[in-house]
Design an enzyme around this catalytic site. Structure first.
Site, short mmCIF file in Angstrom:
data_model
loop_
_atom_site.label_atom_id
_atom_site.label_comp_id
_atom_site.label_asym_id
_atom_site.label_seq_id
_atom_site.Cartn_x
_atom_site.Cartn_y
_atom_site.Cartn_z
N GLY A 38 41.17 39.92 53.92
CA GLY A 38 40.49 40.38 52.69
C GLY A 38 40.60 39.34 51.59
CB CYS A 41 37.59 39.54 47.44
SG CYS A 41 36.54 40.92 47.05
CE LYS A 50 35.92 44.13 38.95
NZ LYS A 50 36.02 42.67 39.13
N GLY A 113 46.92 27.69 58.70
CA GLY A 113 46.16 26.80 59.58
C GLY A 113 46.12 25.38 59.05
CB VAL A 235 46.05 27.30 24.38
CG1 VAL A 235 47.56 27.41 24.36
CG2 VAL A 235 45.42 28.68 24.33
CB ALA A 315 33.54 38.88 47.03
CG HIS A 439 12.62 61.26 33.03
ND1 HIS A 439 12.90 60.37 32.02
CD2 HIS A 439 12.71 62.51 32.50
CE1 HIS A 439 13.11 61.06 30.91
NE2 HIS A 439 13.01 62.36 31.17
C1 LIG Z 1 40.77 38.80 39.25
C2 LIG Z 1 39.57 38.47 40.07
C3 LIG Z 1 38.52 39.36 40.09
C4 LIG Z 1 37.40 39.08 40.85
N1 LIG Z 1 36.39 39.97 40.86
C5 LIG Z 1 35.28 39.73 41.59
C6 LIG Z 1 34.23 40.68 41.64
O1 LIG Z 1 34.29 41.73 41.03
N2 LIG Z 1 33.16 40.40 42.41
C7 LIG Z 1 33.05 39.23 43.11
O2 LIG Z 1 32.04 39.03 43.79
N3 LIG Z 1 34.04 38.31 43.09
C8 LIG Z 1 35.14 38.54 42.35
N4 LIG Z 1 36.17 37.62 42.35
C9 LIG Z 1 36.00 36.38 43.12
C10 LIG Z 1 36.28 36.62 44.60
O3 LIG Z 1 37.56 37.16 44.75
C11 LIG Z 1 36.16 35.33 45.37
O4 LIG Z 1 34.93 34.71 45.09
C12 LIG Z 1 36.26 35.55 46.87
O5 LIG Z 1 37.48 36.14 47.21
C13 LIG Z 1 36.11 34.24 47.62
O6 LIG Z 1 36.18 34.49 48.99
P1 LIG Z 1 36.68 33.37 50.02
O7 LIG Z 1 36.60 34.00 51.35
O8 LIG Z 1 35.95 32.11 49.78
O9 LIG Z 1 38.18 33.06 49.61
P2 LIG Z 1 39.44 33.98 49.42
O10 LIG Z 1 39.08 35.37 49.16
O11 LIG Z 1 40.30 33.27 48.42
O12 LIG Z 1 40.14 33.96 50.84
C14 LIG Z 1 40.69 32.80 51.37
C15 LIG Z 1 41.77 33.19 52.33
O13 LIG Z 1 42.20 32.02 53.02
C16 LIG Z 1 43.59 32.09 53.20
N5 LIG Z 1 44.06 30.72 53.40
C17 LIG Z 1 44.09 29.71 52.51
N6 LIG Z 1 44.57 28.59 53.09
C18 LIG Z 1 44.86 28.93 54.38
C19 LIG Z 1 45.37 28.21 55.47
N7 LIG Z 1 45.69 26.93 55.39
N8 LIG Z 1 45.54 28.87 56.64
C20 LIG Z 1 45.22 30.19 56.76
N9 LIG Z 1 44.72 30.91 55.75
C21 LIG Z 1 44.54 30.28 54.58
C22 LIG Z 1 44.10 32.75 51.94
O14 LIG Z 1 45.36 33.36 52.18
C23 LIG Z 1 43.01 33.77 51.68
O15 LIG Z 1 43.31 35.01 52.27
C24 LIG Z 1 37.32 37.88 41.61
C25 LIG Z 1 38.39 36.99 41.60
C26 LIG Z 1 39.50 37.28 40.84
C27 LIG Z 1 40.65 36.32 40.86
#
Ligand SMILES: Cc1cc2nc3c(=O)[nH]c(=O)nc-3n(C[C@H](O)[C@H](O)[C@H](O)COP(=O)(O)OP(=O)(O)OC[C@H]3O[C@@H](n4cnc5c(N)ncnc54)[C@H](O)[C@@H]3O)c2cc1C
Length: 461
Positions: A38, A41, A50, A113, A235, A315, A439
């Site tokens: 997960g 996100c 959320k 990885g 800041v 996400a 409506h």
């Molecule tokens: C506070 C906050 C609120 C947010 N709210 C929203 C929202 O409401 N809607 C929205 O669309 N987006 C939101 N986002 C953004 C969203 O979370 C990210 O855009 C999304 O998670 C990106 O997905 P991803 O799969 O690219 O990476 P990630 O979700 O960061 O997942 C990457 C995964 O890779 C793993 N990983 C990293 N390096 C390695 C490795 N070497 N080996 C194995 N595993 C590894 C990590 O542990 C992680 O689980 C929010 C972000 C934050 C911080």
């Protein structure tokens, strides 16, 4: 060594979705995740924020209801129980993804990885190192909070979004550095929990990449809640004393202000997680991994998706990129299209946009038409007591192609997909204007705005 058609590194919305789709296409697929499925996100981003924001919405509703003759006695809340509910929502969704991965016949490797140039992936756990070989690799390692270079920060305690959702008590005051999407959402949350909130933003306005008028509506509302919003302020340094932090802020005219707070939250953007690619000679775009429109990196058979490639760090964008990358594993079939990606901000009021902002349209020299209608006359908005906000449509002048839509108001994050669908299907503003909306509904505002734009407004001009 176990061999796979595809190895996906990173189990966030970019990675786990790619893995499931690849397996559905009959590919022998492995997914490597070092923490929780997960990703950001589910565990530290969209879902905890959320869930907690839903609590703040209820608190605000209860306060508002008092002026409608609905009294609940003195409002009180248990932060512990809110956190427990947040954790249980996360756990439920984690279980769901685990189940999908298992039943989708994706081999899950829990560990860090490390991708080798020959597409072997070493999976490091505390006990052992496993080696697996991939024919194709998808890098989906996401990002982490960026830590700005601020004098004194290294000797101060502070939160990032990685830690803020696990604090054990509500702070009496908090300074949030960064007035972007995450900063304003967190400000909204803490303010409802009765924390004194200050946002410090370097740009001249909050949510500076979004529509200027949406930014104004949000600013007005944040101020109404008593949030102190400092813009064009930087800041300069942070000083940590035993129980408090002093944040020294300097404005563009050189004026310095000191703000004393209990907690400090950094919300200044995110940097890519690159530990998996340390041994690869892979092309970068700034700090991010560079990809082409097929999500291919500079290395043959190695793709990258999600926050690790930068761009719209959302996400659903990460998942859409993952699905697109999977289409291109064997041959170049599908280009990534970002033009209809919804962008949502879950504040009060919510802000939701799709397509270009008016500024982007102007900067591109496109001749355009725009109409904006306030929600103040909308029947459902009045019934709900949620009249703050507007609906805005931007179209190309000649054919009425919809170029951008900005919605500010209650529940608009649920409404933006309607406009996105029209845009994806290359619908025109005339077609959008013709769609009958229920409506009373807030979405009537979209119909009204579209009609006003083509000179056919009934309740609007
Ligand atoms: C506070 C906050 C609120 C947010 N709210 C929203 C929202 O409401 N809607 C929205 O669309 N987006 C939101 N986002 C953004 C969203 O979370 C990210 O855009 C999304 O998670 C990106 O997905 P991803 O799969 O690219 O990476 P990630 O979700 O960061 O997942 C990457 C995964 O890779 C793993 N990983 C990293 N390096 C390695 C490795 N070497 N080996 C194995 N595993 C590894 C990590 O542990 C992680 O689980 C929010 C972000 C934050 C911080």
């Amino acid at each position: 060594m176990e061999k796979y058609d595809v190895i996906v590194v990173g189990g966030g919305p970019g990675g786990y979705v790619s893995a499931l789709r690849a397996a559905k296409y009959g590919k022998k697929t492995a997914l490597v995740e070092s923490e929780f499925l997960g990703g950001t996100c589910l565990n530290k981003g969209c879902i905890p924020s959320k869930t907690l924001l839903r609590h703040s919405e209820i608190i605000e509703d209860i306060k508002k209801a008092q002026s409608w003759g609905i009294n609940t006695g003195e409002l009180s809340f248990s932060f512990d129980e809110m956190l427990q509910r947040k954790d249980s929502v996360i756990q439920k969704l984690r279980n769901g993804i685990n189940h999908l991965i298992r039943s989708g016949e994706v081999a899950l490797y829990n560990g860090k990885g490390n991708i080798k140039p020959n597409k072997e992936v070493e999976v490091h756990t505390e006990q052992e190192v496993k080696r697996i070989q991939g024919d194709k690799i998808i890098i989906a390692t996401g990002g982490s909070p960026a830590i700005p270079a601020i004098e004194g920060l290294d000797t101060a305690t502070y939160h990032t979004t990685d830690t803020i959702f696990d604090i054990d008590q509500i702070p009496s005051s908090i300074a949030i550095i960064g007035g972007g999407v995450i900063g304003v959402e967190m400000a909204n949350l803490f303010s409802s929990l009765n924390t004194e909130v200050t946002i410090i933003e370097m740009e001249k306005r909050i949510i500076s990449t979004e529509d200027e008028e949406a930014s104004k509506v949000l600013l007005k509302n944040l101020k109404k809640k008593g949030i102190n919003v400092l813009t064009k302020q930087k800041v300069a340094s942070v000083y940590q004393s035993e129980s408090k932090k002093t944040v020294f802020v300097s404005s563009s005219n050189g004026k310095e202000t000191a703000i004393e707070v209990e907690q400090l939250l950094l919300a200044v953007g995110r940097k890519p997680n690159l530990s998996a690619v340390e041994q690869l000679d892979i092309k970068r775009k700034g700090p991010f991994i560079d990809v082409n429109e097929y999500l291919e990196t500079s290395m043959q058979d190695v793709f990258a998706v999600g926050d690790v490639i930068g761009g719209l760090q959302l996400a659903h964008v990460a998942s859409a990129e993952g699905l697109t990358a999977v289409e291109n594993l064997d041959e170049k079939r599908k280009q990534m299209n970002y033009s209809h990606m919804p962008r949502c901000i879950y504040t009060q009021p919510e802000i939701a946009s799709v397509g270009m902002t008016e500024k982007e349209v102007k900067d591109k020299g496109i001749t355009y038409k725009v109409n904006k209608q306030p929600l103040s006359g909308n029947g459902k908005a009045l019934a709900m007591g949620e009249t703050e906000g507007f609906m805005k449509i931007i179209t190309e002048e000649k054919y009425g192609e919809i170029l951008g839509v900005v919605l500010a108001g209650a529940h608009v994050t649920e409404m933006i997909s309607q406009s996105a669908s029209y845009m994806q299907l290359e619908g025109t503003v005339d077609e959008l204007a013709e769609l009958t909306q229920p409506h009373p509904a807030l979405s009537e505002g979209i119909m009204e705005t579209a009609n006003a734009l083509i000179g056919k407004g009934i309740h609007t001009h």
